[in-house]
Enzyme design. Structure first.
Site, PDB file in Angstrom:
ATOM      1  N   GLN A  13       4.952 -11.633   0.448  1.00  0.00           N
ATOM      2  CA  GLN A  13       4.736 -10.848  -0.762  1.00  0.00           C
ATOM      3  C   GLN A  13       5.972 -10.824  -1.654  1.00  0.00           C
ATOM      4  OE1 GLN A  13       3.652  -7.359   1.375  1.00  0.00           O
ATOM      5  NE2 GLN A  13       1.510  -7.964   1.564  1.00  0.00           N
ATOM      6  N   ASP A  27      -4.491  -6.758  -0.584  1.00  0.00           N
ATOM      7  CA  ASP A  27      -3.822  -5.729   0.212  1.00  0.00           C
ATOM      8  C   ASP A  27      -2.886  -4.878  -0.637  1.00  0.00           C
ATOM      9  OD1 ASP A  27      -1.703  -7.481  -0.224  1.00  0.00           O
ATOM     10  OD2 ASP A  27      -1.436  -7.992   1.886  1.00  0.00           O
ATOM     11  N   GLU A  80      -9.280  -9.405  -7.731  1.00  0.00           N
ATOM     12  CA  GLU A  80      -9.519  -9.595  -6.297  1.00  0.00           C
ATOM     13  C   GLU A  80     -11.020  -9.746  -6.088  1.00  0.00           C
ATOM     14  OE1 GLU A  80      -9.926 -10.018  -2.492  1.00  0.00           O
ATOM     15  OE2 GLU A  80      -7.884  -9.970  -3.276  1.00  0.00           O
ATOM     16  N   GLY A 100     -11.482 -14.714  -9.455  1.00  0.00           N
ATOM     17  CA  GLY A 100     -10.282 -15.016 -10.219  1.00  0.00           C
ATOM     18  C   GLY A 100     -10.419 -16.239 -11.098  1.00  0.00           C
ATOM     19  N   ASP A 111      -2.036 -15.118  -5.037  1.00  0.00           N
ATOM     20  CA  ASP A 111      -1.854 -14.789  -3.616  1.00  0.00           C
ATOM     21  C   ASP A 111      -3.195 -14.989  -2.925  1.00  0.00           C
ATOM     22  OD1 ASP A 111      -0.896 -13.891  -1.203  1.00  0.00           O
ATOM     23  OD2 ASP A 111      -0.843 -11.777  -1.777  1.00  0.00           O
ATOM     24  N   SER A 112      -3.531 -16.241  -2.706  1.00  0.00           N
ATOM     25  CA  SER A 112      -4.867 -16.585  -2.215  1.00  0.00           C
ATOM     26  C   SER A 112      -4.863 -16.851  -0.718  1.00  0.00           C
ATOM     27  CB  SER A 112      -5.376 -17.836  -2.932  1.00  0.00           C
ATOM     28  OG  SER A 112      -4.624 -18.967  -2.516  1.00  0.00           O
ATOM     29  N   SER A 113      -6.041 -16.944  -0.202  1.00  0.00           N
ATOM     30  CA  SER A 113      -6.200 -17.414   1.170  1.00  0.00           C
ATOM     31  C   SER A 113      -6.136 -18.944   1.159  1.00  0.00           C
ATOM     32  CB  SER A 113      -7.525 -16.914   1.755  1.00  0.00           C
ATOM     33  OG  SER A 113      -8.600 -17.307   0.930  1.00  0.00           O
ATOM     34  N   TYR A 135       2.618 -16.532  10.736  1.00  0.00           N
ATOM     35  CA  TYR A 135       1.756 -17.531  10.106  1.00  0.00           C
ATOM     36  C   TYR A 135       1.772 -18.820  10.930  1.00  0.00           C
ATOM     37  CZ  TYR A 135       1.281 -14.853   5.747  1.00  0.00           C
ATOM     38  OH  TYR A 135       0.980 -13.921   4.792  1.00  0.00           O
TER      39      TYR A 135
END
Length: 182
Positions: free
Chosen positions: A9, A33, A53, A85, A103-105, A172
């Site tokens: 972040q 989040d 989001e 988005g 800030d994507s998956s 991660y």
């Protein structure tokens, strides 16, 4: 939420916002989040933050169970939009943002479009001259093919520098997450 997510972040936020003078209007895509919002809100120069989001449940669960992360939603400069988005960005006014943070998956399912050339073209159109985008760009140890595609698309679209940065995030896959900064 694991404290290691802070590294992601902070990097995805501070890399772009420290690279331009006095960002005033910021768009965050994803990041439900609220952690990126928390970091963007630290900038006194920022006057308006749009956040788009796709999943309202992510926002609601974060507010309920991770209030220290979701604190950014309480900032009065935030305009939260629950939606896609890609569609949001297509409708954004030309030159309307100083910075876009994605800030994507990972690039599967609905997030796949966030890694494709038409999306980056929409980002470029929405940025003011001298604006910056920073997007999640996978792990250099696991996803070199994806990174090469992102670099190629960004070099075709953005004027100026296209840089890959990374940080360690122990939880991660491979312990690394990358960012494309254009």
């Amino acid at each position: 939420m694991d404290r290691s997510t802070l590294y992601n972040q902070e990097m995805i936020t501070h890399l772009p916002l420290c690279s331009i003078p006095n960002p005033k209007k910021v768009l965050v895509i994803g990041g439900g989040d609220g952690g990126v919002l928390r970091e963007v809100a630290r900038y006194a120069s920022v006057e308006h933050i749009d956040m788009c989001e796709i999943d309202k449940m992510v926002v609601d669960v974060s507010k309920q169970y991770f209030p220290n992360v979701a604190i950014g939603f309480e900032d009065p400069r935030v305009n939260l939009v629950i939606g896609d988005g890609v569609a949001f960005l297509k409708n954004a006014a030309e030159g309307s943002y100083d910075a876009v943070i994605v800030d994507s998956s990972d690039p599967i399912g609905p997030a796949k479009e966030l890694f494709e050339k038409p999306f980056f073209q929409s980002v470029a159109r929405a940025l003011r001259p001298g604006g910056v985008v920073c997007t999640q760009a996978e792990s250099l140890w696991l996803h070199m093919d994806i990174i090469e595609d992102i670099v190629s698309n960004c070099r075709d679209i953005f004027k100026g520098s296209v840089n890959y940065a990374w940080t360690s995030v122990p939880t991660y896959p491979s312990g690394v997450i990358g960012f494309m900064l254009c």
